[in-house]
Design an enzyme around this catalytic site. Structure first.
Site, PDB file in Angstrom:
ATOM      1  N   CYS A 337      94.994  43.785  37.599  1.00 27.97           N
ATOM      2  CA  CYS A 337      96.311  43.614  38.223  1.00 27.97           C
ATOM      3  C   CYS A 337      96.314  42.768  39.497  1.00 27.97           C
ATOM      4  CB  CYS A 337      97.008  44.948  38.434  1.00 27.97           C
ATOM      5  SG  CYS A 337      95.939  46.346  38.653  1.00 27.97           S
ATOM      6  N   ARG A 366      83.317  49.000  36.283  1.00 27.87           N
ATOM      7  CA  ARG A 366      83.479  50.118  37.202  1.00 27.87           C
ATOM      8  C   ARG A 366      82.178  50.889  37.264  1.00 27.87           C
ATOM      9  NH1 ARG A 366      89.504  52.171  35.310  1.00 27.87           N
ATOM     10  NH2 ARG A 366      90.509  50.166  35.726  1.00 27.87           N
ATOM     11  N   GLN A 384      90.063  45.784  28.872  1.00 31.76           N
ATOM     12  CA  GLN A 384      91.382  46.381  28.730  1.00 31.76           C
ATOM     13  C   GLN A 384      92.300  45.411  27.992  1.00 31.76           C
ATOM     14  OE1 GLN A 384      92.099  46.840  32.991  1.00 31.76           O
ATOM     15  NE2 GLN A 384      92.023  49.054  32.719  1.00 31.76           N
ATOM     16  N   ASP A 386      95.143  44.530  28.571  1.00 31.50           N
ATOM     17  CA  ASP A 386      96.005  44.713  29.728  1.00 31.50           C
ATOM     18  C   ASP A 386      97.212  43.783  29.693  1.00 31.50           C
ATOM     19  OD1 ASP A 386      96.531  46.014  32.036  1.00 31.50           O
ATOM     20  OD2 ASP A 386      94.910  45.113  33.212  1.00 31.50           O
ATOM     21  N   HIS A 388     100.770  42.993  32.503  1.00 31.17           N
ATOM     22  CA  HIS A 388     101.595  43.423  33.621  1.00 31.17           C
ATOM     23  C   HIS A 388     102.964  42.808  33.472  1.00 31.17           C
ATOM     24  CE1 HIS A 388      97.489  44.141  35.035  1.00 31.17           C
ATOM     25  NE2 HIS A 388      98.043  45.249  35.467  1.00 31.17           N
ATOM     26  N   LYS A 472     104.375  57.578  35.077  1.00 29.70           N
ATOM     27  CA  LYS A 472     103.727  56.957  33.930  1.00 29.70           C
ATOM     28  C   LYS A 472     103.951  57.735  32.653  1.00 29.70           C
ATOM     29  CE  LYS A 472      99.290  59.214  34.788  1.00 29.70           C
ATOM     30  NZ  LYS A 472      97.852  59.089  34.891  1.00 29.70           N
ATOM     31  N   HIS A 518     102.257  48.371  34.471  1.00 30.89           N
ATOM     32  CA  HIS A 518     100.944  48.177  33.837  1.00 30.89           C
ATOM     33  C   HIS A 518     101.045  48.804  32.467  1.00 30.89           C
ATOM     34  CE1 HIS A 518      98.888  48.069  37.921  1.00 30.89           C
ATOM     35  NE2 HIS A 518      99.960  48.763  38.211  1.00 30.89           N
TER      36      HIS A 518
END
Length: 647
Positions: A337, A366, A384, A386, A388, A472, A518
RNA sequence: GCCAGCAUAGCUCAGUUGGCCAGAGCAGCUGAUUUGUAAUCAGCCGGUCGGGGGUUCGAAUCCCUCUGCUGGCUCCA
């Protein structure tokens, strides 16, 4: 007399002090034999505990989660009793029921306990269960409770009691064992007919790693032997479907000590599978108006200072990479992000452009604690799916709808038919914990709840579970064995737009702050593939199978024709290989079956002469002879049936 | 990270209380076989027994340490 109201609204009159069990007996003896506990005015009660006022009651049996809970909680007591008899002087921590059974944390002192002791404890438990011990509830004052456990030397119980309020403390006694407990319990231990103690492990007292580690014994019990057998069978099946095992057998992925722990290596077949998933999602997202973006794997420390991740995780994550000359610090990206925010910031935006949807299969790193790593489900480097979405507060609802559509398409294509949704909202009593205006939170939370209702999602709402930066919605699936897995997520974020000072120019010619959403339908490719492997047991849907067919020539005389078939099918985007080993057909079939290849094409003289293939389906057997075109058509139809979606 | 257990050939596993060149099946390679719906036969290759250190005349086996894996605990942007 008091009034008892049953769930079907029928009202019955009983003398004060009636128990749920007596009410059940009054309805039918058969029902009474199955009652484990009751709910009285929404609160779980012992079936044998007297009721003193007008109440709504619901009888709980093995078919109710709360009934199972009472059974397993009682089983924990039964296990404690057995342990206390076998190992006098042990001390007890806590022993609750859990989703699949129960556990008890025990301080065994000088006893050395291993897996071998479990059988002994099981045996003792069965013996005690047959005694049909009742669970007797006793109110006790705090002082008396402290004295009782003080005399017994049980420091853990004393610590628990110290935190309790006088007047709300109860003990339950069954057989020789008395425990601090708020209940409820089943009428007697006779309901426990089958017992399996499943594992033994260390667990810190009160989950605090600075405190003593107790021995935790997990177990599960059933009212019928048959149910235990089924449960054990399910565990066996789960073992066979373990993605770590299948990943090795089907050559999907591997790990190397040299590469580093938690860093998966995707083998060609696994990569093929993953690519198919990615291509599918990319296609769906393109239709839904997403724009692909690409960002690098590292980012300057300033990026993460701006995002706030540095302050929160900088110390407990991978160490920074430093440039030799300038001494600049870079971090492996733990999220996409911040990069995407800077992509947004690369030029000014008008309200007319919103919503903007940036999508990237972004690989992130991570530092997970070494003890946490597990196959593909918990790794240190993962990708991910992912994206946005930058939008106005008013657009949140429609954007949620759009994401839910994508998740629907994906879950359907992969036969995840049992989907649970958790909506996480802020804690209404603790609003100051969260960033963002009250008005925006209310708007977003309302939008999410409405969407869930409109879509008829199987949703539960949890207050206080929201992230500090926004509410979320998480998606959980149940796999073929009924196990729950958390996969996709949609999260509203008021924090990053603020930190990165994201703006757009509204119709009023003023600057406004966009909201960021997200979302990741798969979550991560690694975790998703792991869940998928276990869900289908390695029998991937045809559109994902790394090899959709394998050609098995009867002898090498048919090699030329086999290659022709392979080429024709490849041209139609159907993937496969030829098994040209000098083996007998039976052997080739066996190997192909074990590799779980969906279709086997057996080719001999007859097929070559009539330009056909003999088709055998994995797990089903011979389907007969097909022309090459007919087979291709069948394959393409099967693939389309799952992967077609309305744009 | 913590506790416990485990680590022998690419894979699955044997290796008695420390004792002769560490074994099997599968996979791989070579050859024979030319095969019709779940394992053709033969030969060969392959291991500093996870790494390092120690005890011992002698260690896969006992001890220490590191690494990794497994089951939990704690954690999960």
């Amino acid at each position: 007399m008091i009034n008892i109201i049953l769930p079907d609204k029928t009202r019955r009159e009983y003398a004060e002090g009636v128990t749920a069990l007596e009410v059940a007996k009054d309805i039918s003896e058969g029902l009474a034999r199955n009652v484990l506990a009751a709910k009285v005015n929404g609160q779980v009660w012992d079936a044998t505990r007297p009721i003193h006022a007008d109440s709504d009651i619901q009888l709980l049996t093995w078919n109710d989660d709360d009934g199972k809970g009472a059974m397993w909680h009682s089983s924990a007591h039964l296990m404690a009793e057995a342990i206390e008899l076998l190992y006098p002087g042990v001390k007890f921590g806590i022993g609750p029921d859990i989703e699949n059974g129960f556990y008890y944390d025990v301080d065994f002192g000088d006893y050395e306990i291993s897996e071998k002791d479990l059988q002994k404890i099981e045996k003792k438990m069965l013996e005690l269960a047959r005694e049909k011990q009742t669970f007797d509830r006793k109110d006790i004052s705090k002082a008396d409770a402290l004295k009782y456990f003080g005399d017994k030397g049980d420091e853990y119980k004393i610590e628990l009691i110290t935190d309790l309020t006088d007047g709300e403390i109860t003990l339950y006694q069954s057989g020789h064992f008395t425990d601090l407990c708020r209940g409820p319990h089943i009428p007697n231990t006779g309901f426990i007919k089958a017992i399996k103690l499943t594992s033994i492990a260390g667990a810190y007292w009160r989950g605090d790693e600075s405190r003593k580690q107790l021995t935790r014994i997990y177990g599960i019990t059933f009212p019928k032997k048959k149910e235990l057998d089924e449960y054990l069978e399910m565990l066996e099946e789960a073992k066979k479907r373990d993605h770590r095992l299948l990943g090795k057998e089907l050559e999907l992925f591997t790990f190397s000590q040299k590469v580093g722990q938690g860093l998966p290596l995707w083998l060609p077949k696994g990569a093929e599978l993953r690519e198919k998933l990615e291509q599918f999602l990319k296609k769906v997202q393109k239709e839904a108006g997403y724009k692909p973006v690409i960002s690098p794997h590292i980012g300057n420390v300033e990026l993460y200072k701006t995002s706030g991740h540095y302050q929160k995780y900088g110390e407990e994550s991978f160490r920074p990479i430093t440039t030799p000359a300038e001494g600049e610090e870079f971090f492996l990206k733990p999220m996409n992000c911040p990069h995407h925010c800077e992509i947004y910031n690369s030029k000014p935006h008008s309200y007319k452009e919103l919503p903007l949807r940036f999508a990237e299969f972004g690989t992130v790193y991570r530092y997970e604690q070494s003890g946490e790593l597990h196959g593909l489900t918990r790794v240190r480097g993962f990708t991910q799916d992912d994206a946005h979405i930058f939008c106005t507060p008013e657009q949140i609802k429609d954007e949620f709808k759009g994401v839910i559509d994508i998740i629907d398409i994906i879950f359907k294509a992969l036969s995840f038919n049992d989907v649970l949704v958790q909506i996480s909202l802020r804690d209404p009593d603790n609003k100051e914990k969260y960033i963002g205006s009250d008005e925006n939170w209310e708007k977003a939370e309302r939008a999410i709840i409405e969407v869930a209702e409109e879509r008829g999602l199987n949703a539960v709402t949890e207050y206080g579970e929201a992230a500090f930066y926004g509410p979320k919605m998480d998606f959980m699936v149940k796999d073929a064995l009924g196990r729950k897995w958390q996969l996709g997520t949609i999260q509203v974020d008021y924090n990053l737009p603020e930190r990165f000072d994201l703006t757009y120019i509204g119709s009023d010619n003023e600057k406004h702050r966009p909201v960021m959403i997200h979302r990741a339908p798969f979550g991560s490719m690694e975790r998703f593939v792991a869940v998928l492997i276990e869900h289908c047991g390695g029998n991937f849907p045809l559109w994902l199978a790394p090899e959709q067919f394998i050609i098995l020539p009867i002898s090498d005389k048919y090699q030329t024709y086999s290659e022709k078939v392979l080429n024709l099918l490849n041209k139609q985007n159907i993937r496969g290989v030829i098994d040209d080993r000098s083996e007998k057909t039976g052997r080739k079939i066996r190997d192909a079956e074990m590799q779980k290849i969906p279709y086997m094409l057996i080719i001999g003289e007859k097929e070559e002469n009539e330009n056909s293939v003999s088709v055998r389906k994995h797990g089903e057997g011979d389907l007969g002879t097909f022309s090459i075109d007919k087979f291709a058509e069948m394959i393409n139809n099967e693939v389309d049936a799952l992967t077609a979606f309305d744009s």
